[in-house]
Design a protein around this motif. Structure first.
Motif, PDB file in Angstrom:
ATOM      1  N   ASP A  37       0.832  -1.207   0.000  1.00 44.48           N
ATOM      2  CA  ASP A  37       0.000   0.000   0.000  1.00 44.48           C
ATOM      3  C   ASP A  37       0.868   1.259   0.000  1.00 44.48           C
ATOM      4  OD1 ASP A  37      -2.298  -1.523   0.026  1.00 44.48           O
ATOM      5  OD2 ASP A  37      -2.598  -1.356   2.189  1.00 44.48           O
ATOM      6  N   LEU A  38       1.982   1.220   0.719  1.00 43.90           N
ATOM      7  CA  LEU A  38       2.877   2.370   0.762  1.00 43.90           C
ATOM      8  C   LEU A  38       3.507   2.639  -0.594  1.00 43.90           C
ATOM      9  CD1 LEU A  38       4.705   1.681   4.148  1.00 43.90           C
ATOM     10  CD2 LEU A  38       3.123   3.555   3.681  1.00 43.90           C
ATOM     11  N   TYR A  39       3.706   1.584  -1.384  1.00 46.54           N
ATOM     12  CA  TYR A  39       4.318   1.700  -2.705  1.00 46.54           C
ATOM     13  C   TYR A  39       3.315   2.016  -3.801  1.00 46.54           C
ATOM     14  CZ  TYR A  39       8.711  -0.406  -0.990  1.00 46.54           C
ATOM     15  OH  TYR A  39       9.884  -0.659  -0.335  1.00 46.54           O
ATOM     16  N   ASP A  40       2.028   1.873  -3.517  1.00 40.16           N
ATOM     17  CA  ASP A  40       0.996   2.054  -4.531  1.00 40.16           C
ATOM     18  C   ASP A  40       0.768   3.544  -4.800  1.00 40.16           C
ATOM     19  OD1 ASP A  40      -0.843   1.324  -6.402  1.00 40.16           O
ATOM     20  OD2 ASP A  40      -2.230   0.350  -5.010  1.00 40.16           O
ATOM     21  N   VAL A  41      -0.006   3.830  -5.819  1.00 38.54           N
ATOM     22  CA  VAL A  41      -0.298   5.218  -6.175  1.00 38.54           C
ATOM     23  C   VAL A  41      -0.877   5.954  -4.966  1.00 38.54           C
ATOM     24  CG1 VAL A  41      -1.681   6.713  -7.659  1.00 38.54           C
ATOM     25  CG2 VAL A  41      -0.698   4.609  -8.587  1.00 38.54           C
ATOM     26  N   GLY A  42      -0.285   7.069  -4.628  1.00 35.52           N
ATOM     27  CA  GLY A  42      -0.725   7.838  -3.469  1.00 35.52           C
ATOM     28  C   GLY A  42      -0.128   7.382  -2.167  1.00 35.52           C
ATOM     29  N   GLY A  43       0.665   6.302  -2.175  1.00 31.28           N
ATOM     30  CA  GLY A  43       1.275   5.784  -0.956  1.00 31.28           C
ATOM     31  C   GLY A  43       2.357   6.708  -0.425  1.00 31.28           C
ATOM     32  N   ALA A  44       2.519   6.684   0.888  1.00 29.41           N
ATOM     33  CA  ALA A  44       3.445   7.609   1.535  1.00 29.41           C
ATOM     34  C   ALA A  44       4.907   7.352   1.179  1.00 29.41           C
ATOM     35  CB  ALA A  44       3.267   7.527   3.057  1.00 29.41           C
ATOM     36  N   ALA A  45       5.212   6.149   0.687  1.00 27.63           N
ATOM     37  CA  ALA A  45       6.610   5.829   0.380  1.00 27.63           C
ATOM     38  C   ALA A  45       7.009   6.176  -1.049  1.00 27.63           C
ATOM     39  CB  ALA A  45       6.881   4.346   0.630  1.00 27.63           C
ATOM     40  N   VAL A  46       6.048   6.471  -1.890  1.00 28.09           N
ATOM     41  CA  VAL A  46       6.347   6.681  -3.311  1.00 28.09           C
ATOM     42  C   VAL A  46       7.339   7.820  -3.522  1.00 28.09           C
ATOM     43  CG1 VAL A  46       5.409   7.270  -5.568  1.00 28.09           C
ATOM     44  CG2 VAL A  46       4.148   5.717  -4.065  1.00 28.09           C
ATOM     45  N   GLY A  47       7.063   8.971  -2.911  1.00 31.32           N
ATOM     46  CA  GLY A  47       7.934  10.131  -3.082  1.00 31.32           C
ATOM     47  C   GLY A  47       9.351   9.901  -2.588  1.00 31.32           C
ATOM     48  N   PRO A  48       9.518   9.550  -1.303  1.00 32.76           N
ATOM     49  CA  PRO A  48      10.878   9.372  -0.785  1.00 32.76           C
ATOM     50  C   PRO A  48      11.649   8.227  -1.438  1.00 32.76           C
ATOM     51  CG  PRO A  48       9.233   8.754   0.866  1.00 32.76           C
ATOM     52  CD  PRO A  48       8.514   9.463  -0.232  1.00 32.76           C
TER      53      PRO A  48
END
Length: 214
Positions: A37-48
């Motif tokens: 979920d963190l890696y999915d679109v909108g997930g908190a981990a995508v940016g960093p």
């Protein structure tokens, strides 16, 4: 509320075993699903993660295969990734704890593949290891889409040996003898955990304790 660590090497049947705990009304936290979920679109981990590993974000989500290729065999890269992801998973897990406690749960299961490897077993009230014969494990894993013998061996190299996990566990669930056998073992484990006289002491011992199904 008891914290029960559920772990096991790839292909051992951990997800199925987690489902058996849910049948007893035990909330299960799936660390892999949380990371997904963190890696999915909108997930908190995508940016960093995208900033730390340029090129691994595709279509607004982290491409897990590209990321795997970037960190496989690179301890420093894996360390950078963990520094990003672990705090985010920790925050998500705290929300899970709060919700389970509010619902009156007497225990929760934390489904964590690398529980021993990360030292997380020391925080558990009990550890359950899911295990199966090596030949069966290999057959299960190689049947997965996109899996190769080389990738399987690389994954195993990052995980503690099954024999060592078994030796460190409070309970072992054997999944090589069919679903009914594994389900019965989980029932016995839940009953033991709910009985203060049978509940193991924390942390998990180096030598194996009594293991249902053995």
């Amino acid at each position: 509320m008891l914290l029960i660590g559920l772990t096991g090497s790839i292909g051992m049947g951990k997800s199925t075993t987690a489902g058996f705990f849910r049948e007893h009304g035990v909330p299960v936290y799936d660390a892999d699903a949380a990371v997904h979920d963190l890696y999915d679109v909108g997930g908190a981990a995508v940016g960093p993660v995208g900033e730390a590993f340029p090129g691994v974000v595709q279509g607004g989500a982290v491409d897990r295969e590209l990321l795997r290729q970037r960190v496989l065999g690179d301890p420093e890269a894996l360390k950078r990734l963990n520094a990003i992801v672990h705090p985010l998973v920790g925050a998500d897990r705290q929300t899970f704890f709060a919700e389970a406690k509010a619902k009156g749960a007497d225990m929760v299961v934390l489904d964590i593949p690398l529980l021993f490897e990360t030292g997380g077993h020391a925080n558990m009230d009990a550890v359950v290891v899911v295990s199966a014969p090596a030949e069966m494990q290999r057959e299960r894993v190689l049947a997965r889409p996109g899996m190769t013998p080389e990738r399987f061996d690389a994954i195993l190299a990052q995980q503690m040996a099954d024999a060592e996990k078994r030796a460190r566990a409070h309970f072992v669930v054997e999944t090589g003898q069919g679903l009914d056998h594994a389900r019965a073992q989980v029932t016995e484990i839940v009953n033991a955990l709910r009985d203060p006289d049978r509940r193991p002491r924390r942390p998990a011992p180096v030598e194996s304790a009594a293991k249902p199904g053995q």
